[in-house]
Scaffold this active site. Sequence first.
Site, PDB file in Angstrom:
ATOM      1  N   ASP A   1       0.818  -1.206   0.000  1.00  0.00           N
ATOM      2  CA  ASP A   1       0.000   0.000   0.000  1.00  0.00           C
ATOM      3  C   ASP A   1       0.856   1.263   0.000  1.00  0.00           C
ATOM      4  O   ASP A   1       0.467   2.285  -0.569  1.00  0.00           O
ATOM      5  CB  ASP A   1      -0.932  -0.002   1.212  1.00  0.00           C
ATOM      6  CG  ASP A   1      -2.110  -0.953   1.035  1.00  0.00           C
ATOM      7  OD1 ASP A   1      -2.390  -1.345  -0.111  1.00  0.00           O
ATOM      8  OD2 ASP A   1      -2.743  -1.309   2.043  1.00  0.00           O
ATOM      9  N   GLY A   2       2.031   1.207   0.634  1.00  0.00           N
ATOM     10  CA  GLY A   2       2.922   2.363   0.641  1.00  0.00           C
ATOM     11  C   GLY A   2       3.378   2.738  -0.756  1.00  0.00           C
ATOM     12  O   GLY A   2       3.444   3.919  -1.109  1.00  0.00           O
TER      13      GLY A   2
ATOM     14  N   GLU B   1      -4.274  10.142   4.548  1.00  0.00           N
ATOM     15  CA  GLU B   1      -4.504  11.081   5.634  1.00  0.00           C
ATOM     16  C   GLU B   1      -3.453  12.182   5.688  1.00  0.00           C
ATOM     17  O   GLU B   1      -2.330  12.023   5.199  1.00  0.00           O
ATOM     18  CB  GLU B   1      -4.538  10.357   6.986  1.00  0.00           C
ATOM     19  CG  GLU B   1      -3.210   9.854   7.494  1.00  0.00           C
ATOM     20  CD  GLU B   1      -2.785   8.519   6.953  1.00  0.00           C
ATOM     21  OE1 GLU B   1      -1.643   8.462   6.433  1.00  0.00           O
ATOM     22  OE2 GLU B   1      -3.554   7.551   7.030  1.00  0.00           O
TER      23      GLU B   1
ATOM     24  N   HIS C   1       5.046  15.449  22.153  1.00  0.00           N
ATOM     25  CA  HIS C   1       4.610  16.313  23.241  1.00  0.00           C
ATOM     26  C   HIS C   1       3.223  16.839  22.905  1.00  0.00           C
ATOM     27  O   HIS C   1       2.741  16.716  21.777  1.00  0.00           O
ATOM     28  CB  HIS C   1       5.587  17.469  23.462  1.00  0.00           C
ATOM     29  CG  HIS C   1       5.806  18.330  22.258  1.00  0.00           C
ATOM     30  ND1 HIS C   1       4.876  19.242  21.806  1.00  0.00           N
ATOM     31  CD2 HIS C   1       6.849  18.417  21.397  1.00  0.00           C
ATOM     32  CE1 HIS C   1       5.332  19.857  20.730  1.00  0.00           C
ATOM     33  NE2 HIS C   1       6.526  19.366  20.447  1.00  0.00           N
TER      34      HIS C   1
ATOM     35  N   ASP D   1      -1.765  14.972  21.326  1.00  0.00           N
ATOM     36  CA  ASP D   1      -0.478  14.726  20.669  1.00  0.00           C
ATOM     37  C   ASP D   1      -0.548  14.965  19.167  1.00  0.00           C
ATOM     38  O   ASP D   1       0.461  14.849  18.472  1.00  0.00           O
ATOM     39  CB  ASP D   1      -0.020  13.287  20.926  1.00  0.00           C
ATOM     40  CG  ASP D   1       0.471  13.085  22.352  1.00  0.00           C
ATOM     41  OD1 ASP D   1       0.336  14.024  23.162  1.00  0.00           O
ATOM     42  OD2 ASP D   1       0.980  11.993  22.662  1.00  0.00           O
TER      43      ASP D   1
ATOM     44  N   ALA E   1      -6.503   2.871   7.817  1.00  0.00           N
ATOM     45  CA  ALA E   1      -5.059   2.967   8.052  1.00  0.00           C
ATOM     46  C   ALA E   1      -4.792   3.579   9.426  1.00  0.00           C
ATOM     47  O   ALA E   1      -5.306   3.101  10.427  1.00  0.00           O
ATOM     48  CB  ALA E   1      -4.415   3.773   6.919  1.00  0.00           C
TER      49      ALA E   1
ATOM     50  N   SER F   1      -5.810   6.219  10.878  1.00  0.00           N
ATOM     51  CA  SER F   1      -7.026   6.667  11.548  1.00  0.00           C
ATOM     52  C   SER F   1      -7.688   5.541  12.335  1.00  0.00           C
ATOM     53  O   SER F   1      -8.147   5.733  13.470  1.00  0.00           O
ATOM     54  CB  SER F   1      -8.008   7.226  10.514  1.00  0.00           C
ATOM     55  OG  SER F   1      -9.261   7.495  11.085  1.00  0.00           O
ATOM     56  N   LEU F   2      -7.738   4.351  11.749  1.00  0.00           N
ATOM     57  CA  LEU F   2      -8.363   3.204  12.415  1.00  0.00           C
ATOM     58  C   LEU F   2      -7.614   2.831  13.683  1.00  0.00           C
ATOM     59  O   LEU F   2      -8.219   2.535  14.720  1.00  0.00           O
ATOM     60  CB  LEU F   2      -8.419   2.019  11.453  1.00  0.00           C
ATOM     61  CG  LEU F   2      -9.098   0.748  11.965  1.00  0.00           C
ATOM     62  CD1 LEU F   2     -10.564   1.005  12.284  1.00  0.00           C
ATOM     63  CD2 LEU F   2      -8.969  -0.380  10.951  1.00  0.00           C
TER      64      LEU F   2
END
Length: 292
Positions: free
Chosen positions: A73-74, A148, A158, A177, A189, A191-192
């Site tokens: 996928d990348g 995304e 941080h 964060d 991806a 997000s999941l």
Amino acid sequence: MNNHFKCIGIVGHPRHPTALTTHEMLYRWLCAKGYEVIVEQQIAHELQLKNVKTGTLAEIGQLADLAVVVGGDGNMLGAARTLARYDIKVIGINRGNLGFLTDLDPDNAQQQLADVLEGHYIIEKRFLLEAQVCQQDCQKRISTAINEVVLHPGKVAHMIEFEVYIDEIFAFSQRSDGLIISTPTGSTAYSLSAGGPILTPSLDAITLVPMFPHTLSARPLVINSSSTIRLRFSHRRNDLEISCDSQIALPIQEGEDVLIRRCDYHLNLIHPKDYSYFNTLSTKLGWSKKLF
């Protein structure tokens, strides 16, 4: 040879041994069937192909009718951000891990691709996001994402304080964060893994998913894909970044905002005729099988 596709581009991972084997098989098979073939330059170099037509991703996008991406996928994400700018269809042969976007089985790729080349396929229009880092009256830095756009610290993790505006109307402020802004394609991806919802690919929606928020009231939000998102920062600092598909990073300088909106163009992703999105979800995520 049929009239559905005349010129086919071969792109993907140039140094993975099994991917290169698939690249070579694909090149020789397509040439034997009489197609005009353009091979991505680095792949042709690795395979030491002679007297072959080569091109960059942009040139393949301009000249070919179909691009076959070999890899994970990348690799698909990297190629698709460029290919989506052109009138070209894209399909993937999975030589990676999950393979949500590269769904042809490498062991059966010839037969599956033969069916596609005969016109037996379905097409999905996957929209992209455009991210702009900008300051008033200054030049914009722009990138795009299939999956995304992520706001995050540049180096050490941080807490970040920021405000979110949707269509220039204040929506919420957050201490977290970071924030994941995802397309339906990216909803399976990053997000999941952060607790975001799965969106079916045809939905005209964008998700905003907090990363480790410092309040229990922070929850994922789904908005219309026609909306524009603006991020503003309460403490000006020089160590924040926006990343697109975890492949391109845009630093955020003091006084700059981030604008995220739907791209004007889309990716023409095609699948075999028997492709099922929900079957893919069930297989990749290990969902339970039918009871009866």
